[in-house]
Write a protein that holds these residues in place. Structure first.
Motif, PDB file in Angstrom:
ATOM      1  N   ILE A  17       0.842  -1.198   0.000  1.00 22.24           N
ATOM      2  CA  ILE A  17       0.000   0.000   0.000  1.00 22.24           C
ATOM      3  C   ILE A  17       0.877   1.248   0.000  1.00 22.24           C
ATOM      4  O   ILE A  17       0.607   2.219  -0.719  1.00 22.24           O
ATOM      5  CB  ILE A  17      -0.964   0.002   1.214  1.00 22.24           C
ATOM      6  CG1 ILE A  17      -1.937  -1.184   1.113  1.00 22.24           C
ATOM      7  CG2 ILE A  17      -1.713   1.311   1.325  1.00 22.24           C
ATOM      8  CD1 ILE A  17      -2.819  -1.198  -0.106  1.00 22.24           C
ATOM      9  N   ASP A  21       0.958   4.140  -2.838  1.00 22.67           N
ATOM     10  CA  ASP A  21       0.746   5.557  -2.502  1.00 22.67           C
ATOM     11  C   ASP A  21       1.865   6.430  -3.062  1.00 22.67           C
ATOM     12  O   ASP A  21       1.610   7.513  -3.597  1.00 22.67           O
ATOM     13  CB  ASP A  21       0.653   5.747  -0.988  1.00 22.67           C
ATOM     14  CG  ASP A  21      -0.673   5.298  -0.418  1.00 22.67           C
ATOM     15  OD1 ASP A  21      -1.655   5.195  -1.184  1.00 22.67           O
ATOM     16  OD2 ASP A  21      -0.731   5.048   0.800  1.00 22.67           O
ATOM     17  N   ILE A  24       1.401   6.758  -6.826  1.00 25.29           N
ATOM     18  CA  ILE A  24       0.270   7.636  -7.129  1.00 25.29           C
ATOM     19  C   ILE A  24       0.704   9.093  -7.014  1.00 25.29           C
ATOM     20  O   ILE A  24       0.417   9.912  -7.893  1.00 25.29           O
ATOM     21  CB  ILE A  24      -0.932   7.316  -6.199  1.00 25.29           C
ATOM     22  CG1 ILE A  24      -1.523   5.955  -6.573  1.00 25.29           C
ATOM     23  CG2 ILE A  24      -1.978   8.411  -6.253  1.00 25.29           C
ATOM     24  CD1 ILE A  24      -2.472   5.381  -5.540  1.00 25.29           C
ATOM     25  N   GLU A  51      -4.668   6.969 -12.247  1.00 23.30           N
ATOM     26  CA  GLU A  51      -6.006   6.422 -12.011  1.00 23.30           C
ATOM     27  C   GLU A  51      -5.981   4.901 -11.881  1.00 23.30           C
ATOM     28  O   GLU A  51      -6.661   4.335 -11.020  1.00 23.30           O
ATOM     29  CB  GLU A  51      -6.957   6.844 -13.122  1.00 23.30           C
ATOM     30  CG  GLU A  51      -7.350   8.303 -13.052  1.00 23.30           C
ATOM     31  CD  GLU A  51      -8.255   8.722 -14.201  1.00 23.30           C
ATOM     32  OE1 GLU A  51      -8.704   7.842 -14.971  1.00 23.30           O
ATOM     33  OE2 GLU A  51      -8.504   9.921 -14.326  1.00 23.30           O
ATOM     34  N   LEU A  54      -4.495   4.061  -8.534  1.00 23.70           N
ATOM     35  CA  LEU A  54      -5.460   4.381  -7.486  1.00 23.70           C
ATOM     36  C   LEU A  54      -6.553   3.311  -7.410  1.00 23.70           C
ATOM     37  O   LEU A  54      -6.933   2.882  -6.318  1.00 23.70           O
ATOM     38  CB  LEU A  54      -6.074   5.761  -7.749  1.00 23.70           C
ATOM     39  CG  LEU A  54      -6.911   6.373  -6.652  1.00 23.70           C
ATOM     40  CD1 LEU A  54      -6.119   6.483  -5.356  1.00 23.70           C
ATOM     41  CD2 LEU A  54      -7.419   7.733  -7.073  1.00 23.70           C
ATOM     42  N   ARG A  55      -7.028   2.841  -8.563  1.00 28.23           N
ATOM     43  CA  ARG A  55      -8.032   1.768  -8.560  1.00 28.23           C
ATOM     44  C   ARG A  55      -7.471   0.489  -7.961  1.00 28.23           C
ATOM     45  O   ARG A  55      -8.157  -0.204  -7.191  1.00 28.23           O
ATOM     46  CB  ARG A  55      -8.540   1.507  -9.982  1.00 28.23           C
ATOM     47  CG  ARG A  55      -9.576   2.505 -10.449  1.00 28.23           C
ATOM     48  CD  ARG A  55     -10.343   2.016 -11.662  1.00 28.23           C
ATOM     49  NE  ARG A  55      -9.493   1.559 -12.745  1.00 28.23           N
ATOM     50  CZ  ARG A  55      -9.070   2.310 -13.753  1.00 28.23           C
ATOM     51  NH1 ARG A  55      -9.404   3.578 -13.810  1.00 28.23           N
ATOM     52  NH2 ARG A  55      -8.315   1.799 -14.708  1.00 28.23           N
ATOM     53  N   ARG A  57      -4.991   0.264  -5.753  1.00 24.18           N
ATOM     54  CA  ARG A  57      -4.837   0.478  -4.312  1.00 24.18           C
ATOM     55  C   ARG A  57      -6.182   0.365  -3.605  1.00 24.18           C
ATOM     56  O   ARG A  57      -6.304  -0.302  -2.580  1.00 24.18           O
ATOM     57  CB  ARG A  57      -4.224   1.852  -4.049  1.00 24.18           C
ATOM     58  CG  ARG A  57      -3.988   2.101  -2.569  1.00 24.18           C
ATOM     59  CD  ARG A  57      -3.897   3.592  -2.284  1.00 24.18           C
ATOM     60  NE  ARG A  57      -3.733   3.846  -0.895  1.00 24.18           N
ATOM     61  CZ  ARG A  57      -4.717   3.836   0.004  1.00 24.18           C
ATOM     62  NH1 ARG A  57      -5.942   3.564  -0.361  1.00 24.18           N
ATOM     63  NH2 ARG A  57      -4.479   4.090   1.271  1.00 24.18           N
ATOM     64  N   ASN A  58      -7.208   1.004  -4.156  1.00 22.62           N
ATOM     65  CA  ASN A  58      -8.532   0.964  -3.533  1.00 22.62           C
ATOM     66  C   ASN A  58      -9.109  -0.449  -3.533  1.00 22.62           C
ATOM     67  O   ASN A  58      -9.764  -0.853  -2.570  1.00 22.62           O
ATOM     68  CB  ASN A  58      -9.474   1.937  -4.220  1.00 22.62           C
ATOM     69  CG  ASN A  58      -9.121   3.376  -3.919  1.00 22.62           C
ATOM     70  OD1 ASN A  58      -8.418   3.665  -2.959  1.00 22.62           O
ATOM     71  ND2 ASN A  58      -9.580   4.287  -4.749  1.00 22.62           N
ATOM     72  N   ALA A  59      -8.864  -1.210  -4.600  1.00 21.53           N
ATOM     73  CA  ALA A  59      -9.346  -2.594  -4.645  1.00 21.53           C
ATOM     74  C   ALA A  59      -8.663  -3.428  -3.568  1.00 21.53           C
ATOM     75  O   ALA A  59      -9.304  -4.266  -2.922  1.00 21.53           O
ATOM     76  CB  ALA A  59      -9.093  -3.185  -6.023  1.00 21.53           C
ATOM     77  N   VAL A  61      -7.412  -2.308  -0.706  1.00 17.32           N
ATOM     78  CA  VAL A  61      -7.889  -1.868   0.613  1.00 17.32           C
ATOM     79  C   VAL A  61      -9.323  -2.324   0.850  1.00 17.32           C
ATOM     80  O   VAL A  61      -9.647  -2.872   1.908  1.00 17.32           O
ATOM     81  CB  VAL A  61      -7.773  -0.333   0.747  1.00 17.32           C
ATOM     82  CG1 VAL A  61      -8.473   0.163   2.001  1.00 17.32           C
ATOM     83  CG2 VAL A  61      -6.307   0.082   0.760  1.00 17.32           C
ATOM     84  N   ASP A  62     -10.196  -2.130  -0.138  1.00 14.74           N
ATOM     85  CA  ASP A  62     -11.607  -2.479   0.033  1.00 14.74           C
ATOM     86  C   ASP A  62     -11.846  -3.988   0.086  1.00 14.74           C
ATOM     87  O   ASP A  62     -12.759  -4.451   0.753  1.00 14.74           O
ATOM     88  CB  ASP A  62     -12.443  -1.878  -1.099  1.00 14.74           C
ATOM     89  CG  ASP A  62     -12.455  -0.356  -1.057  1.00 14.74           C
ATOM     90  OD1 ASP A  62     -12.141   0.212   0.008  1.00 14.74           O
ATOM     91  OD2 ASP A  62     -12.773   0.260  -2.099  1.00 14.74           O
ATOM     92  N   CYS A  64      -9.747  -6.312   1.199  1.00 18.56           N
ATOM     93  CA  CYS A  64      -8.910  -7.024   2.165  1.00 18.56           C
ATOM     94  C   CYS A  64      -9.768  -7.681   3.240  1.00 18.56           C
ATOM     95  O   CYS A  64     -10.647  -7.065   3.830  1.00 18.56           O
ATOM     96  CB  CYS A  64      -7.928  -6.060   2.824  1.00 18.56           C
ATOM     97  SG  CYS A  64      -6.856  -6.860   4.025  1.00 18.56           S
TER      98      CYS A  64
END
Length: 72
Positions: A17, A21, A24, A51, A54-55, A57-59, A61-62, A64
């Motif tokens: 992560i 970051d 990004i 982008e 970021l997608r 990273r968000n995938a 995190v969400d 996990c």
């Protein structure tokens, strides 16, 4: 979209992560530099890379789920 399950240590997850970051932020800075030079094609490419990162990273995190392994 298909789902993928990976198993990694918590420290590796935190490192991953952190690396995402950093990338990004780097792509955001590249975009700003290209914009200041009026290099719109490269600015657009840098924004696309940012982008996608970021997608990703968000995938991570969400999606996990903490799975505890108990030995013995």
């Amino acid at each position: 979209m298909s789902r993928v399950m990976i198993v990694i240590e918590r420290t590796d997850y935190a490192d991953l992560i952190s690396i995402l970051d950093q990338r990004i932020k780097s792509e955001r800075a590249r975009r700003a530099a290209f914009n200041s030079n009026r290099d719109h094609a490269n600015a657009h490419a840098a924004e696309g890379r940012r982008e996608r990162l970021l997608r990703l990273r968000n995938a991570l995190v969400d999606g996990c789920q903490v799975k505890e392994v108990v030995d013995g």
